[in-house]
Design a protein around this motif. Sequence first.
Motif, PDB file in Angstrom:
ATOM      1  N   ARG A  51      -0.235  -8.865  -6.883  1.00 41.97           N
ATOM      2  CA  ARG A  51      -0.001  -8.472  -5.494  1.00 41.97           C
ATOM      3  C   ARG A  51      -0.007  -9.710  -4.589  1.00 41.97           C
ATOM      4  O   ARG A  51       0.819  -9.826  -3.674  1.00 41.97           O
ATOM      5  CB  ARG A  51      -1.067  -7.477  -5.046  1.00 41.97           C
ATOM      6  CG  ARG A  51      -0.832  -6.927  -3.630  1.00 41.97           C
ATOM      7  CD  ARG A  51      -1.824  -5.838  -3.260  1.00 41.97           C
ATOM      8  NE  ARG A  51      -3.191  -6.344  -3.167  1.00 41.97           N
ATOM      9  CZ  ARG A  51      -4.158  -6.083  -4.038  1.00 41.97           C
ATOM     10  NH1 ARG A  51      -3.903  -5.316  -5.092  1.00 41.97           N
ATOM     11  NH2 ARG A  51      -5.371  -6.558  -3.875  1.00 41.97           N
TER      12      ARG A  51
ATOM     13  N   ASP B 179       7.032   2.160  -0.269  1.00 41.34           N
ATOM     14  CA  ASP B 179       5.871   1.395   0.207  1.00 41.34           C
ATOM     15  C   ASP B 179       6.142   0.861   1.611  1.00 41.34           C
ATOM     16  O   ASP B 179       5.994  -0.336   1.878  1.00 41.34           O
ATOM     17  CB  ASP B 179       5.588   0.252  -0.770  1.00 41.34           C
ATOM     18  CG  ASP B 179       4.262  -0.441  -0.488  1.00 41.34           C
ATOM     19  OD1 ASP B 179       3.392   0.179   0.148  1.00 41.34           O
ATOM     20  OD2 ASP B 179       4.105  -1.606  -0.908  1.00 41.34           O
ATOM     21  N   ASP B 180       6.539   1.746   2.504  1.00 41.76           N
ATOM     22  CA  ASP B 180       6.866   1.372   3.880  1.00 41.76           C
ATOM     23  C   ASP B 180       5.752   1.887   4.790  1.00 41.76           C
ATOM     24  O   ASP B 180       5.625   3.087   5.025  1.00 41.76           O
ATOM     25  CB  ASP B 180       8.209   1.996   4.280  1.00 41.76           C
ATOM     26  CG  ASP B 180       8.720   1.478   5.622  1.00 41.76           C
ATOM     27  OD1 ASP B 180       7.890   1.265   6.531  1.00 41.76           O
ATOM     28  OD2 ASP B 180       9.945   1.289   5.763  1.00 41.76           O
ATOM     29  N   ARG B 181       4.936   0.972   5.308  1.00 36.54           N
ATOM     30  CA  ARG B 181       3.768   1.410   6.080  1.00 36.54           C
ATOM     31  C   ARG B 181       4.147   1.991   7.436  1.00 36.54           C
ATOM     32  O   ARG B 181       3.327   2.625   8.087  1.00 36.54           O
ATOM     33  CB  ARG B 181       2.781   0.248   6.269  1.00 36.54           C
ATOM     34  CG  ARG B 181       3.314  -0.934   7.058  1.00 36.54           C
ATOM     35  CD  ARG B 181       2.344  -2.103   6.942  1.00 36.54           C
ATOM     36  NE  ARG B 181       2.812  -3.289   7.641  1.00 36.54           N
ATOM     37  CZ  ARG B 181       2.412  -3.628   8.858  1.00 36.54           C
ATOM     38  NH1 ARG B 181       1.541  -2.864   9.497  1.00 36.54           N
ATOM     39  NH2 ARG B 181       2.862  -4.732   9.428  1.00 36.54           N
TER      40      ARG B 181
ATOM     41  N   ARG C  71       5.126   0.039  -7.454  1.00 38.61           N
ATOM     42  CA  ARG C  71       4.323   0.510  -6.328  1.00 38.61           C
ATOM     43  C   ARG C  71       4.875   1.832  -5.785  1.00 38.61           C
ATOM     44  O   ARG C  71       4.105   2.748  -5.447  1.00 38.61           O
ATOM     45  CB  ARG C  71       4.313  -0.547  -5.223  1.00 38.61           C
ATOM     46  CG  ARG C  71       3.603  -0.149  -3.947  1.00 38.61           C
ATOM     47  CD  ARG C  71       2.152   0.164  -4.169  1.00 38.61           C
ATOM     48  NE  ARG C  71       1.482   0.501  -2.912  1.00 38.61           N
ATOM     49  CZ  ARG C  71       0.461   1.333  -2.818  1.00 38.61           C
ATOM     50  NH1 ARG C  71      -0.048   1.913  -3.895  1.00 38.61           N
ATOM     51  NH2 ARG C  71      -0.086   1.583  -1.634  1.00 38.61           N
ATOM     52  N   SER C  72       6.189   1.969  -5.722  1.00 44.78           N
ATOM     53  CA  SER C  72       6.794   3.203  -5.225  1.00 44.78           C
ATOM     54  C   SER C  72       6.516   4.369  -6.165  1.00 44.78           C
ATOM     55  O   SER C  72       6.233   5.490  -5.722  1.00 44.78           O
ATOM     56  CB  SER C  72       8.298   3.010  -5.042  1.00 44.78           C
ATOM     57  OG  SER C  72       8.552   2.077  -4.014  1.00 44.78           O
TER      58      SER C  72
ATOM     59  N   GLN D 263       7.848  -3.715  -6.405  1.00 44.29           N
ATOM     60  CA  GLN D 263       8.096  -2.641  -5.435  1.00 44.29           C
ATOM     61  C   GLN D 263       8.440  -1.327  -6.121  1.00 44.29           C
ATOM     62  O   GLN D 263       8.066  -0.259  -5.642  1.00 44.29           O
ATOM     63  CB  GLN D 263       9.198  -3.047  -4.480  1.00 44.29           C
ATOM     64  CG  GLN D 263       8.837  -4.206  -3.562  1.00 44.29           C
ATOM     65  CD  GLN D 263       7.628  -3.958  -2.679  1.00 44.29           C
ATOM     66  OE1 GLN D 263       6.950  -4.886  -2.260  1.00 44.29           O
ATOM     67  NE2 GLN D 263       7.332  -2.699  -2.376  1.00 44.29           N
TER      68      GLN D 263
ATOM     69  N   SER E 195       5.959   5.810   5.918  1.00 43.31           N
ATOM     70  CA  SER E 195       5.233   6.594   4.931  1.00 43.31           C
ATOM     71  C   SER E 195       6.221   7.242   3.966  1.00 43.31           C
ATOM     72  O   SER E 195       7.444   7.227   4.190  1.00 43.31           O
ATOM     73  CB  SER E 195       4.345   7.666   5.575  1.00 43.31           C
ATOM     74  OG  SER E 195       5.118   8.776   6.010  1.00 43.31           O
TER      75      SER E 195
ATOM     76  N   GLU F 107       3.946   4.590  -8.133  1.00 44.71           N
ATOM     77  CA  GLU F 107       2.522   4.890  -7.972  1.00 44.71           C
ATOM     78  C   GLU F 107       2.296   5.781  -6.748  1.00 44.71           C
ATOM     79  O   GLU F 107       1.539   6.761  -6.806  1.00 44.71           O
ATOM     80  CB  GLU F 107       1.738   3.588  -7.835  1.00 44.71           C
ATOM     81  CG  GLU F 107       0.235   3.771  -7.687  1.00 44.71           C
ATOM     82  CD  GLU F 107      -0.489   2.450  -7.498  1.00 44.71           C
ATOM     83  OE1 GLU F 107      -1.368   2.132  -8.311  1.00 44.71           O
ATOM     84  OE2 GLU F 107      -0.169   1.737  -6.510  1.00 44.71           O
ATOM     85  N   LEU F 108       2.943   5.451  -5.641  1.00 49.06           N
ATOM     86  CA  LEU F 108       2.827   6.269  -4.438  1.00 49.06           C
ATOM     87  C   LEU F 108       3.395   7.661  -4.658  1.00 49.06           C
ATOM     88  O   LEU F 108       2.860   8.654  -4.150  1.00 49.06           O
ATOM     89  CB  LEU F 108       3.546   5.583  -3.274  1.00 49.06           C
ATOM     90  CG  LEU F 108       2.874   4.320  -2.724  1.00 49.06           C
ATOM     91  CD1 LEU F 108       3.824   3.570  -1.793  1.00 49.06           C
ATOM     92  CD2 LEU F 108       1.585   4.669  -1.992  1.00 49.06           C
TER      93      LEU F 108
ATOM     94  N   LEU G 110       0.501  -4.413 -10.623  1.00 51.72           N
ATOM     95  CA  LEU G 110       0.099  -4.093  -9.254  1.00 51.72           C
ATOM     96  C   LEU G 110      -1.309  -4.596  -8.944  1.00 51.72           C
ATOM     97  O   LEU G 110      -1.803  -4.394  -7.837  1.00 51.72           O
ATOM     98  CB  LEU G 110       0.144  -2.569  -9.037  1.00 51.72           C
ATOM     99  CG  LEU G 110       1.519  -1.912  -9.184  1.00 51.72           C
ATOM    100  CD1 LEU G 110       1.396  -0.394  -9.072  1.00 51.72           C
ATOM    101  CD2 LEU G 110       2.501  -2.443  -8.146  1.00 51.72           C
TER     102      LEU G 110
ATOM    103  N   LYS H  44      11.280  -2.172   0.113  1.00 51.97           N
ATOM    104  CA  LYS H  44       9.946  -1.700  -0.262  1.00 51.97           C
ATOM    105  C   LYS H  44       9.984  -0.274  -0.802  1.00 51.97           C
ATOM    106  O   LYS H  44       8.985   0.222  -1.307  1.00 51.97           O
ATOM    107  CB  LYS H  44       9.019  -1.744   0.958  1.00 51.97           C
ATOM    108  CG  LYS H  44       8.733  -3.146   1.484  1.00 51.97           C
ATOM    109  CD  LYS H  44       7.733  -3.077   2.633  1.00 51.97           C
ATOM    110  CE  LYS H  44       7.307  -4.461   3.098  1.00 51.97           C
ATOM    111  NZ  LYS H  44       6.268  -4.378   4.150  1.00 51.97           N
TER     112      LYS H  44
END
Length: 359
Positions: free
Chosen positions: A283, A70-72, A247-248, A244, A75, A250-251, A278, A67
């Motif tokens: 998703r 994107d690791d909840r 998404r990474s 992924q 963080s 984007e974060l 995304l 991920k």
Amino acid sequence: MDDLRYATGSVLSVASPRGVHPKLWGFVQWGVMVAYEGHKHLANAHSLDLELSWDPEVAAAARHSGKFFDDRWLSLDGVIGRFEELLASNRAAYFPPGRRGRAFDFLRHDLSIMIADEEVVLTNVSGYFMMGTPPATAANLEAIGPHGHRLAMGIGEAAAAFTSETLDAIRQHGNRELPPVSWWDATSSKALASAFGGELPPPLAIAVMTVQSAVQIARRWARASCCRACVRAARKHRFIVTHQALRSLELLRDGGRDLGRVGAMHVEDALRQHNYLLSAPFRRLRNGWLHLGTTDLATELSADATSTDLVRGYADMAPEELDAVVDGALDDIARALNAWILRPDPRGRTLRDHLHSRS
């Protein structure tokens, strides 16, 4: 079954008389992700438990590594902290605190980088992260091989359990390409200081290079021609890595970190044309494909449904259309990140100026 056959066959193809091919890191990471999700699905949906050889905590770390940012649980700051620990442990392995002959430290190198077609493809520290390597293991060069072997054993055991096929039969599947590659060595403190225009701290630099590593391995080798099932499995592999990676990025863009003017431009360049991947349909495709749950599909799947039906059901696209979209995104992300990685620092030096060929 398709995913595990494809991933395991690809891992088994990697060992060669010339040594282990670097695509191993990416396929072990992917194999752990699909084996971990399959193992969890069997336990939750069918109350079945597979006995696998790997350490569950290490397998979970390898699975979450796919991920990237994107690791909840960790963080963005936690993920970058993990890279800081791996960098320090890796440096200690090559520059042990009690070493003698420090005058010859200029001959020591703790960073290995694989270059292909003038593009950065992989680093050794990226490979450690992709395989969920604990920092203590990264500090012990003799422990890294057995660590990877245990993960590969777990993938193979899961594949054998799901398919009821022998490893010799599974070996015929997946990606079997072993093109020549070139490895270069460097001192991490010097090389990373000149990467990304000299604008990123080393842990963040190696973290972004790890996203690039997964993208490069997927765009180059996440393909198969042995059977239709592996073609479908490779499509899923490429799509999940693409999702992924986007998404990474984007974060990273929205995380409040100072990427520098040039860095922000390169991240935006990678996202600009493909951030629609995304959106909600894609998703949901990612979640359904990865977690093996399809209850949010508008239409019920038949008993003999394949991943082709998932693509049509979630994304309303033919598989060939998705292939073109994903391949274009992988190419654009790889080019944008490579340009950023190789951007000169304020002194005009680039990452490549610090590399020493092994040949």
